[in-house]
Design a protein around this motif. Sequence first.
Motif, mmCIF file in Angstrom:
data_model
loop_
_atom_site.group_PDB
_atom_site.id
_atom_site.type_symbol
_atom_site.label_atom_id
_atom_site.label_comp_id
_atom_site.label_asym_id
_atom_site.label_seq_id
_atom_site.Cartn_x
_atom_site.Cartn_y
_atom_site.Cartn_z
ATOM 1 N N TRP A 1 0.855 -1.190 0.000
ATOM 2 C CA TRP A 1 0.000 0.000 0.000
ATOM 3 C C TRP A 1 0.886 1.232 0.000
ATOM 4 N N THR A 2 0.592 2.144 -0.898
ATOM 5 C CA THR A 2 1.234 3.445 -0.941
ATOM 6 C C THR A 2 0.150 4.471 -1.179
ATOM 7 N N GLY A 3 0.189 5.557 -0.415
ATOM 8 C CA GLY A 3 -0.827 6.581 -0.606
ATOM 9 C C GLY A 3 -0.456 7.880 0.071
ATOM 10 N N LYS A 4 -1.242 8.890 -0.229
ATOM 11 C CA LYS A 4 -1.032 10.211 0.353
ATOM 12 C C LYS A 4 -1.774 10.288 1.685
ATOM 13 N N THR A 5 -1.067 10.780 2.696
ATOM 14 C CA THR A 5 -1.643 10.892 4.035
ATOM 15 C C THR A 5 -1.259 12.241 4.635
ATOM 16 N N VAL A 6 -1.874 12.562 5.769
ATOM 17 C CA VAL A 6 -1.460 13.696 6.599
ATOM 18 C C VAL A 6 -1.329 13.179 8.032
ATOM 19 N N ILE A 7 -0.494 13.836 8.817
ATOM 20 C CA ILE A 7 -0.400 13.486 10.237
ATOM 21 C C ILE A 7 -1.580 14.143 10.931
ATOM 22 N N ARG A 8 -2.426 13.349 11.562
ATOM 23 C CA ARG A 8 -3.585 13.886 12.258
ATOM 24 C C ARG A 8 -3.233 14.245 13.692
ATOM 25 N N GLU A 9 -2.409 13.392 14.335
ATOM 26 C CA GLU A 9 -2.085 13.638 15.741
ATOM 27 C C GLU A 9 -0.672 13.157 16.041
ATOM 28 N N VAL A 10 0.025 13.919 16.853
ATOM 29 C CA VAL A 10 1.353 13.539 17.345
ATOM 30 C C VAL A 10 1.286 13.572 18.858
ATOM 31 N N GLN A 11 1.563 12.431 19.486
ATOM 32 C CA GLN A 11 1.610 12.389 20.947
ATOM 33 C C GLN A 11 3.067 12.496 21.368
ATOM 34 N N ILE A 12 3.337 13.418 22.284
ATOM 35 C CA ILE A 12 4.692 13.676 22.766
ATOM 36 C C ILE A 12 4.796 13.237 24.229
ATOM 37 N N HIS A 13 5.892 12.559 24.570
ATOM 38 C CA HIS A 13 6.116 12.131 25.951
ATOM 39 C C HIS A 13 6.221 13.379 26.831
ATOM 40 N N PRO A 14 5.446 13.451 27.920
ATOM 41 C CA PRO A 14 5.403 14.672 28.722
ATOM 42 C C PRO A 14 6.731 15.044 29.388
ATOM 43 N N ALA A 15 7.526 14.078 29.810
ATOM 44 C CA ALA A 15 8.779 14.390 30.491
ATOM 45 C C ALA A 15 9.954 14.488 29.526
ATOM 46 N N LYS A 16 10.028 13.572 28.574
ATOM 47 C CA LYS A 16 11.176 13.522 27.664
ATOM 48 C C LYS A 16 11.041 14.469 26.475
ATOM 49 N N GLY A 17 9.819 14.786 26.094
ATOM 50 C CA GLY A 17 9.601 15.648 24.937
ATOM 51 C C GLY A 17 9.840 14.957 23.605
ATOM 52 N N THR A 18 9.860 13.630 23.604
ATOM 53 C CA THR A 18 10.076 12.864 22.375
ATOM 54 C C THR A 18 8.751 12.342 21.828
ATOM 55 N N PRO A 19 8.668 12.095 20.524
ATOM 56 C CA PRO A 19 7.429 11.541 19.949
ATOM 57 C C PRO A 19 7.118 10.181 20.563
ATOM 58 N N TYR A 20 5.842 9.967 20.843
ATOM 59 C CA TYR A 20 5.369 8.784 21.547
ATOM 60 C C TYR A 20 4.487 7.929 20.634
ATOM 61 N N HIS A 21 3.688 8.593 19.792
ATOM 62 C CA HIS A 21 2.752 7.904 18.906
ATOM 63 C C HIS A 21 2.311 8.862 17.808
ATOM 64 N N LEU A 22 2.080 8.330 16.593
ATOM 65 C CA LEU A 22 1.598 9.128 15.472
ATOM 66 C C LEU A 22 0.292 8.555 14.942
ATOM 67 N N SER A 23 -0.565 9.418 14.440
ATOM 68 C CA SER A 23 -1.775 8.994 13.745
ATOM 69 C C SER A 23 -1.765 9.605 12.352
ATOM 70 N N PHE A 24 -1.823 8.750 11.333
ATOM 71 C CA PHE A 24 -1.895 9.199 9.947
ATOM 72 C C PHE A 24 -3.322 9.049 9.448
ATOM 73 N N PHE A 25 -3.774 9.946 8.599
ATOM 74 C CA PHE A 25 -5.077 9.844 7.938
ATOM 75 C C PHE A 25 -4.846 9.820 6.444
ATOM 76 N N ALA A 26 -5.428 8.855 5.774
ATOM 77 C CA ALA A 26 -5.295 8.764 4.320
ATOM 78 C C ALA A 26 -6.087 9.904 3.684
ATOM 79 N N ALA A 27 -5.478 10.567 2.712
ATOM 80 C CA ALA A 27 -6.140 11.652 2.002
ATOM 81 C C ALA A 27 -7.035 11.066 0.912
ATOM 82 N N LYS A 28 -8.113 11.743 0.622
ATOM 83 C CA LYS A 28 -9.019 11.297 -0.438
ATOM 84 C C LYS A 28 -8.303 11.386 -1.779
ATOM 85 N N ALA A 29 -8.452 10.329 -2.548
ATOM 86 C CA ALA A 29 -7.779 10.294 -3.866
ATOM 87 C C ALA A 29 -8.510 11.147 -4.870
#
Length: 98
Positions: free
Chosen positions: A70-98
């Motif tokens: 699978w290959t497609g165009k997406t956008v990042i919907r949400e980025v969760q950042i670790h509260p103490a470390k400030g590092t990315p914790y989890h990402l949510s991608f949403f597929a863009a309408k073709a």
Amino acid sequence: MAIAVESKQRPEGSKPKALRRSGLIPANLYGHNGAESISLVVEAKTVERLLKQAAPNKTEIELNIPELEWTGKTVIREVQIHPAKGTPYHLSFFAAKA
């Protein structure tokens, strides 16, 4: 210009904490096939580069998942950042309408 990112399907039964220790960030892809979602992992270094270039809900990202062919165009919907470390914790991608 779209940013290209390659990810892998998250192994069944893997623990998020163990994934992060091994240099992988858990992520989800929504909207690629109706209401279905896919659990993914993306390398932490790739995520750091991506977040420097992309703005959530704005920047188009070309997401490639070789295992699912699978290959497609997406956008990042949400980025969760670790509260103490400030590092990315989890990402949510949403597929863009073709």
